[in-house]
Design a protein around this motif. Structure first.
Motif, PDB file in Angstrom:
ATOM      1  N   THR A 137      10.381   8.898  -9.622  1.00  0.00           N
ATOM      2  CA  THR A 137      11.230   7.836  -9.074  1.00  0.00           C
ATOM      3  C   THR A 137      12.245   8.409  -8.094  1.00  0.00           C
ATOM      4  OG1 THR A 137      10.991   6.543 -11.103  1.00  0.00           O
ATOM      5  CG2 THR A 137      12.800   5.949  -9.639  1.00  0.00           C
ATOM      6  N   MET A 138      12.860   9.517  -8.456  1.00  0.00           N
ATOM      7  CA  MET A 138      13.847  10.147  -7.562  1.00  0.00           C
ATOM      8  C   MET A 138      13.193  10.683  -6.292  1.00  0.00           C
ATOM      9  SD  MET A 138      16.450  12.186 -10.116  1.00  0.00           S
ATOM     10  CE  MET A 138      15.170  13.055 -11.022  1.00  0.00           C
ATOM     11  N   GLN A 139      11.948  11.116  -6.393  1.00  0.00           N
ATOM     12  CA  GLN A 139      11.248  11.722  -5.263  1.00  0.00           C
ATOM     13  C   GLN A 139      10.200  10.773  -4.653  1.00  0.00           C
ATOM     14  OE1 GLN A 139      11.836  14.925  -4.045  1.00  0.00           O
ATOM     15  NE2 GLN A 139      13.588  14.942  -5.433  1.00  0.00           N
ATOM     16  N   ARG A 140      10.368   9.474  -4.861  1.00  0.00           N
ATOM     17  CA  ARG A 140       9.323   8.521  -4.469  1.00  0.00           C
ATOM     18  C   ARG A 140       9.005   8.538  -2.969  1.00  0.00           C
ATOM     19  NH1 ARG A 140      13.860   5.830  -6.098  1.00  0.00           N
ATOM     20  NH2 ARG A 140      14.831   4.277  -4.721  1.00  0.00           N
ATOM     21  N   ARG A 141      10.026   8.674  -2.127  1.00  0.00           N
ATOM     22  CA  ARG A 141       9.768   8.695  -0.686  1.00  0.00           C
ATOM     23  C   ARG A 141       8.962   9.927  -0.294  1.00  0.00           C
ATOM     24  NH1 ARG A 141      11.870   4.734   2.189  1.00  0.00           N
ATOM     25  NH2 ARG A 141      13.556   3.853   0.990  1.00  0.00           N
ATOM     26  N   HIS A 142       9.341  11.046  -0.872  1.00  0.00           N
ATOM     27  CA  HIS A 142       8.664  12.302  -0.579  1.00  0.00           C
ATOM     28  C   HIS A 142       7.198  12.236  -1.037  1.00  0.00           C
ATOM     29  CE1 HIS A 142       8.077  16.429   0.347  1.00  0.00           C
ATOM     30  NE2 HIS A 142       8.118  16.882  -0.892  1.00  0.00           N
ATOM     31  N   ILE A 143       6.971  11.681  -2.220  1.00  0.00           N
ATOM     32  CA  ILE A 143       5.611  11.550  -2.752  1.00  0.00           C
ATOM     33  C   ILE A 143       4.777  10.629  -1.863  1.00  0.00           C
ATOM     34  CG2 ILE A 143       4.250  10.654  -4.678  1.00  0.00           C
ATOM     35  CD1 ILE A 143       6.488  11.618  -6.537  1.00  0.00           C
ATOM     36  N   ALA A 144       5.356   9.507  -1.452  1.00  0.00           N
ATOM     37  CA  ALA A 144       4.639   8.569  -0.585  1.00  0.00           C
ATOM     38  C   ALA A 144       4.293   9.223   0.753  1.00  0.00           C
ATOM     39  CB  ALA A 144       5.489   7.318  -0.358  1.00  0.00           C
ATOM     40  N   ILE A 148       0.546   9.951   2.327  1.00  0.00           N
ATOM     41  CA  ILE A 148       0.161   9.461   3.655  1.00  0.00           C
ATOM     42  C   ILE A 148      -0.301  10.615   4.542  1.00  0.00           C
ATOM     43  CG2 ILE A 148       1.029   8.412   5.793  1.00  0.00           C
ATOM     44  CD1 ILE A 148       2.852   6.668   4.009  1.00  0.00           C
ATOM     45  N   SER A 149       0.444  11.705   4.554  1.00  0.00           N
ATOM     46  CA  SER A 149       0.089  12.843   5.415  1.00  0.00           C
ATOM     47  C   SER A 149      -1.247  13.457   5.018  1.00  0.00           C
ATOM     48  CB  SER A 149       1.195  13.898   5.385  1.00  0.00           C
ATOM     49  OG  SER A 149       1.327  14.454   4.086  1.00  0.00           O
ATOM     50  N   ASN A 150      -1.601  13.329   3.715  1.00  0.00           N
ATOM     51  CA  ASN A 150      -2.898  13.832   3.248  1.00  0.00           C
ATOM     52  C   ASN A 150      -3.969  12.746   3.242  1.00  0.00           C
ATOM     53  OD1 ASN A 150      -2.639  16.776   2.206  1.00  0.00           O
ATOM     54  ND2 ASN A 150      -0.791  15.792   1.424  1.00  0.00           N
ATOM     55  N   ARG A 151      -3.607  11.573   3.772  1.00  0.00           N
ATOM     56  CA  ARG A 151      -4.523  10.428   3.881  1.00  0.00           C
ATOM     57  C   ARG A 151      -5.137  10.075   2.522  1.00  0.00           C
ATOM     58  NH1 ARG A 151      -5.409   9.215   9.057  1.00  0.00           N
ATOM     59  NH2 ARG A 151      -7.349   8.115   8.636  1.00  0.00           N
ATOM     60  N   MET A 152      -4.269  10.025   1.538  1.00  0.00           N
ATOM     61  CA  MET A 152      -4.694   9.700   0.180  1.00  0.00           C
ATOM     62  C   MET A 152      -4.227   8.302  -0.213  1.00  0.00           C
ATOM     63  SD  MET A 152      -3.719  13.236  -1.806  1.00  0.00           S
ATOM     64  CE  MET A 152      -4.369  12.606  -3.363  1.00  0.00           C
ATOM     65  N   ALA A 153      -5.111   7.545  -0.833  1.00  0.00           N
ATOM     66  CA  ALA A 153      -4.700   6.274  -1.421  1.00  0.00           C
ATOM     67  C   ALA A 153      -3.824   6.578  -2.630  1.00  0.00           C
ATOM     68  CB  ALA A 153      -5.918   5.466  -1.840  1.00  0.00           C
ATOM     69  N   GLU A 163       7.617   0.118  -2.029  1.00  0.00           N
ATOM     70  CA  GLU A 163       8.675  -0.102  -1.032  1.00  0.00           C
ATOM     71  C   GLU A 163       9.007   1.189  -0.284  1.00  0.00           C
ATOM     72  OE1 GLU A 163      11.041  -3.748  -3.307  1.00  0.00           O
ATOM     73  OE2 GLU A 163      11.695  -1.688  -3.605  1.00  0.00           O
ATOM     74  N   ALA A 164       8.773   2.324  -0.940  1.00  0.00           N
ATOM     75  CA  ALA A 164       9.062   3.620  -0.323  1.00  0.00           C
ATOM     76  C   ALA A 164       7.896   4.147   0.502  1.00  0.00           C
ATOM     77  CB  ALA A 164       9.431   4.637  -1.394  1.00  0.00           C
ATOM     78  N   GLY A 165       6.753   3.445   0.484  1.00  0.00           N
ATOM     79  CA  GLY A 165       5.618   3.882   1.281  1.00  0.00           C
ATOM     80  C   GLY A 165       4.334   4.107   0.506  1.00  0.00           C
ATOM     81  N   GLY A 166       4.364   3.921  -0.820  1.00  0.00           N
ATOM     82  CA  GLY A 166       3.139   4.021  -1.599  1.00  0.00           C
ATOM     83  C   GLY A 166       2.199   2.883  -1.245  1.00  0.00           C
ATOM     84  N   LEU A 167       0.903   3.086  -1.418  1.00  0.00           N
ATOM     85  CA  LEU A 167      -0.066   2.063  -1.027  1.00  0.00           C
ATOM     86  C   LEU A 167      -0.011   0.838  -1.940  1.00  0.00           C
ATOM     87  CD1 LEU A 167      -2.461   1.227   0.787  1.00  0.00           C
ATOM     88  CD2 LEU A 167      -3.973   2.373  -0.862  1.00  0.00           C
ATOM     89  N   LEU A 211       0.838  -2.855   3.348  1.00  0.00           N
ATOM     90  CA  LEU A 211      -0.157  -2.890   4.433  1.00  0.00           C
ATOM     91  C   LEU A 211       0.145  -1.866   5.521  1.00  0.00           C
ATOM     92  CD1 LEU A 211      -1.102  -6.626   5.138  1.00  0.00           C
ATOM     93  CD2 LEU A 211      -2.507  -4.797   4.202  1.00  0.00           C
ATOM     94  N   LYS A 212       1.417  -1.558   5.729  1.00  0.00           N
ATOM     95  CA  LYS A 212       1.786  -0.550   6.725  1.00  0.00           C
ATOM     96  C   LYS A 212       1.165   0.799   6.349  1.00  0.00           C
ATOM     97  CE  LYS A 212       5.806   1.544   8.971  1.00  0.00           C
ATOM     98  NZ  LYS A 212       7.294   1.607   9.003  1.00  0.00           N
ATOM     99  N   THR A 213       1.243   1.140   5.069  1.00  0.00           N
ATOM    100  CA  THR A 213       0.645   2.385   4.596  1.00  0.00           C
ATOM    101  C   THR A 213      -0.873   2.327   4.691  1.00  0.00           C
ATOM    102  OG1 THR A 213       2.494   2.833   3.107  1.00  0.00           O
ATOM    103  CG2 THR A 213       0.401   3.896   2.581  1.00  0.00           C
ATOM    104  N   ALA A 214      -1.448   1.175   4.364  1.00  0.00           N
ATOM    105  CA  ALA A 214      -2.903   1.014   4.446  1.00  0.00           C
ATOM    106  C   ALA A 214      -3.397   1.281   5.868  1.00  0.00           C
ATOM    107  CB  ALA A 214      -3.304  -0.387   3.999  1.00  0.00           C
ATOM    108  N   ARG A 215      -2.664   0.788   6.844  1.00  0.00           N
ATOM    109  CA  ARG A 215      -3.043   1.027   8.238  1.00  0.00           C
ATOM    110  C   ARG A 215      -2.887   2.495   8.600  1.00  0.00           C
ATOM    111  NH1 ARG A 215       0.431  -3.694   9.080  1.00  0.00           N
ATOM    112  NH2 ARG A 215      -0.860  -5.575   9.046  1.00  0.00           N
TER     113      ARG A 215
END
Length: 233
Positions: A137-144, A148-153, A163-167, A211-215
């Motif tokens: 939870t504390m590192q949610r943005r970093h994890i998201a 994304i950078s590794n193109r992982m769902a 909300e932080a960028g997770g799919l 959807l932003k992350t999905a794209r």
């Protein structure tokens, strides 16, 4: 008069500090497994509150991944501090039934998150499920961002991750649980004993899709999933 311990980290610290001051929890998936209470119906000590566990919804996390990646054959599961072991077991059973190989990676400190994703990338794992943990939870943005950078769902158990960028996120509503915990605090302040108050379970699950992350990772989201979502970002 009362200690409010929102997550597993604070609840464990409070438990070690006192066995007499009432402690109210709000966002812990398996309070019995963590040794905080004897049972949900009969806590038996100075701790009670709200559990985020709603039956067995963890296999649903895998189903959501398969909805966007039908040919998925391997998934990583991130475990952190105070993660429910029951959730992991149920998720592993669901994966086995669907023919999906599971890579379990334990993360005990924020510094280990980078290493976890490096391992996933090295082993070419296309998707990750992160079970609930205060560290995540504390590192949610970093994890998201790493997903994304590794193109992982990526699938998570709390809305703040989407909300932080997770799919995708699927799990209890944190704000609702905090409000319900306030009513437990009120009962204790009016004289009720924690040992006499059953640990209540969360009542609502919400599905959020980003959807932003999905794209960004070029994964199409089926229309059926979007129609089921409580919120689309």
């Amino acid at each position: 008069a009362v200690i409010f311990a929102f997550d597993g980290t604070t609840a464990s610290a409070a438990q070690q500090a006192t066995t007499t001051i009432p402690i109210v929890i709000a966002m812990i998936s398996d309070p019995v497994g963590y040794g905080l209470v004897k049972s949900l119906a009969h806590p038996g000590g100075n701790i009670t509150g709200i559990s985020s566990l709603i039956g067995d919804y963890s296999p649903k996390l895998l189903e959501l991944l398969l909805a966007v990646q039908p040919k998925l054959s391997r998934v990583a599961i991130l475990l952190g501090f105070a993660t429910g072991r029951a959730q992991l077991k149920n998720l592993q059973s669901a994966a086995q039934a669907r023919g999906v190989d599971v890579l379990v990676i334990e993360v005990q400190t924020p510094a280990e998150i980078e290493h976890a994703f490096a391992r996933m990338a090295h082993e070419r794992v296309p998707a990750v499920i992160a079970l609930s943990s205060p560290i995540f939870t504390m590192q949610r943005r970093h994890i998201a961002e790493l997903a994304i950078s590794n193109r992982m769902a990526s699938v998570f158990t709390t809305r703040v991750f989407a909300e932080a960028g997770g799919l995708i996120s699927y799990g209890p509503d944190n704000a609702d649980q905090a409000r319900r915990a306030a009513t437990v605090v009120d009962k204790i302040l009016k004289g009720a004993k924690p040992s006499d108050l059953p640990v209540e379970q969360a009542t609502t699950l919400e599905l959020v899709v980003n959807l932003k992350t999905a794209r960004a990772i070029e994964i199409p989201i089926p229309k059926e999933l979007l129609l089921r979502a409580d919120r689309v970002i």
